[in-house]
Enzyme design. Sequence first.
Site, PDB file in Angstrom:
ATOM      1  N   LYS A   7     -58.126 -22.678 124.929  1.00  0.00           N
ATOM      2  CA  LYS A   7     -58.632 -21.078 124.751  1.00  0.00           C
ATOM      3  C   LYS A   7     -59.841 -21.459 124.829  1.00  0.00           C
ATOM      4  O   LYS A   7     -60.252 -22.391 125.565  1.00  0.00           O
ATOM      5  CB  LYS A   7     -58.725 -20.832 123.264  1.00  0.00           C
ATOM      6  CG  LYS A   7     -58.954 -19.775 123.371  1.00  0.00           C
ATOM      7  CD  LYS A   7     -59.378 -18.890 121.634  1.00  0.00           C
ATOM      8  CE  LYS A   7     -59.798 -17.009 121.700  1.00  0.00           C
ATOM      9  NZ  LYS A   7     -59.483 -16.932 120.526  1.00  0.00           N
ATOM     10  N   SER A  16     -56.960 -12.563 118.920  1.00  0.00           N
ATOM     11  CA  SER A  16     -57.657 -13.000 120.293  1.00  0.00           C
ATOM     12  C   SER A  16     -56.821 -14.284 121.513  1.00  0.00           C
ATOM     13  O   SER A  16     -57.075 -14.228 122.204  1.00  0.00           O
ATOM     14  CB  SER A  16     -58.738 -13.078 120.605  1.00  0.00           C
ATOM     15  OG  SER A  16     -59.869 -14.095 119.860  1.00  0.00           O
ATOM     16  N   SER A  23     -56.251 -14.021 114.811  1.00  0.00           N
ATOM     17  CA  SER A  23     -56.305 -14.412 115.928  1.00  0.00           C
ATOM     18  C   SER A  23     -55.884 -15.690 116.713  1.00  0.00           C
ATOM     19  O   SER A  23     -54.902 -15.413 117.477  1.00  0.00           O
ATOM     20  CB  SER A  23     -57.934 -15.068 116.869  1.00  0.00           C
ATOM     21  OG  SER A  23     -58.060 -13.208 117.305  1.00  0.00           O
TER      22      SER A  23
HETATM   23  N1  GLN Z   1     -58.144  -9.201 115.843  1.00  0.00           N
HETATM   24  C1  GLN Z   1     -59.504  -9.373 114.996  1.00  0.00           C
HETATM   25  C2  GLN Z   1     -60.540  -8.943 116.200  1.00  0.00           C
HETATM   26  O1  GLN Z   1     -60.845  -8.642 116.712  1.00  0.00           O
HETATM   27  C3  GLN Z   1     -59.410 -11.071 114.858  1.00  0.00           C
HETATM   28  C4  GLN Z   1     -59.669 -11.673 115.838  1.00  0.00           C
HETATM   29  C5  GLN Z   1     -60.152 -13.168 115.959  1.00  0.00           C
HETATM   30  O2  GLN Z   1     -59.510 -13.703 114.933  1.00  0.00           O
HETATM   31  N2  GLN Z   1     -60.851 -13.622 117.310  1.00  0.00           N
HETATM   32  O3  GLN Z   1     -62.084  -9.286 115.490  1.00  0.00           O
END
Ligand code: GLN
Length: 481
Positions: free
Chosen positions: A73, A148, A172
């Site tokens: 990532k 994400s 995410s």
């Molecule tokens: N969807 C969540 C957010 O927008 C979690 C994102 C994540 O786990 N990095 O913050």
Amino acid sequence: MSAAEIGRGLRAGNFTSVEVTKHFLERIDHAGKQLNAFITVTPERAIADAARADARIARGEGGPLTGVPLAHKDIFCTEGVLTSCGSRMLSNFVAPYDATVVERLAAAGMVMLGKTNMDEFAMGSSNETSWYGPVRNPWDGTKVPGGSSGGSAAAVAARLAPVATGTDTGGSIRQPGALTGLTGFKPTYGRVSRYGMVAFASSLDQAGVLAQSAEDAALVLGAMAGHDARDSTSVAVPVPDYAAGLGRSMKGLRIGVIREFFGEGLEEGTGRAVRAALEGFSAMGATIVELSLPNLPLSVPTYYVVAPAECSSNLSRFDGVRFGHRCKDPRDLLDMYKRSRGEGFGAEVKRRIMTGTYVLSAGYYDAYYLKAQKVRSLINADFRRAFSEVDVLMGPTTPTPAFAIGAKVDDPITMYLNDIYTIGANLAGLPAVSVPCGLVEGLPVGLQIIGPHFAEERLLAAAHSWQLVTDWHRKLPPMFA
Ligand code: GLN
């Protein structure tokens, strides 16, 4: 082939790492653009690393992952390689050092293919907030892959990489894992070093893996976990041999089913697939108990105070001075700060910074931030109580399968509700995994398994047992089969 199978094939001399690496680079060449899964591909470096891995294997050295390719990532710092975090702000940032995760997986002999697309600064649930554009779900190109870690998920689901790293602040890894048919593993907070991982919400962020199977997740997690003096929140608990623990029986395992996860909002097909999975565990000898975690429905509003608060502080370092985007011809210092940040950050990141700054400001701190921390303690206590009665908790990973690109971008609240089942584990720092448990109208659905702190082995064994009696994790998106 899974990462474990590739590793075995390499050691048996069936093929070389250079051959395997070229195979994946070709797949990335063909499908990478269509899915927009990668921000950077590093072919020369990959081939060089693969050749080194081959030499290591030829000398009889190396381990189960030596010579196996992977994708990182783009939130992990990689020395000499662009580390953009999906943001214009860091679109010129070449990291001067490797994150601990990157360093450890390289030491295990893994070969980096490139850096995957992601929501900007890991803020999102659909991979639509990336400055590099949305990622497409390999199961249906009109759908999101989740976020994400959407690029990592799409890359592994389409087999552009056998395995990939991800990070999970509120879901995410698990959410994109569920939406693309992968095993997405988020370890206990502190299990894996955060050194060199661009910070979003430091009390929630945790690195993990998007894999084809529990076996692969076990191998990669084992190689990346462990104490790191450079991260003061990493924990000095010995790392078990996760792969060796996979064979544990499910007989007598006490499974708690979270009542709050089966209410309104859970799409019917998803609920059906998850219930069928629970029956599967019961057939393997586990006992199922229904439990209530009454404060869990508060996890989304709690998270959306805590996470923005921490992000507003973490992202203050991007000021156009030390690194990152700087605006052209600033008039003065303030103009430089304002325009650099104004141009460098996208809408969702700005929304979070504004919310975070607000909840931390003098007049509102007690009403929002402090209150959220109190609710966080209550959620923690709910989990502690549950784990005094059961060994693991199970439920759906997401309320629905993958949704259409564009469907929720204009409605942040609806978008935030995607993480309703995943955020609790982050607030409490617990390990959790999503495993494929069905298809609804051709789209994958995930079963989530949550455990007590440092119960990674138990979760991996449960996921593995499930994968011994099902083949959902072996199904490929038709377009990439
Ligand atoms: N969807 C969540 C957010 O927008 C979690 C994102 C994540 O786990 N990095 O913050």
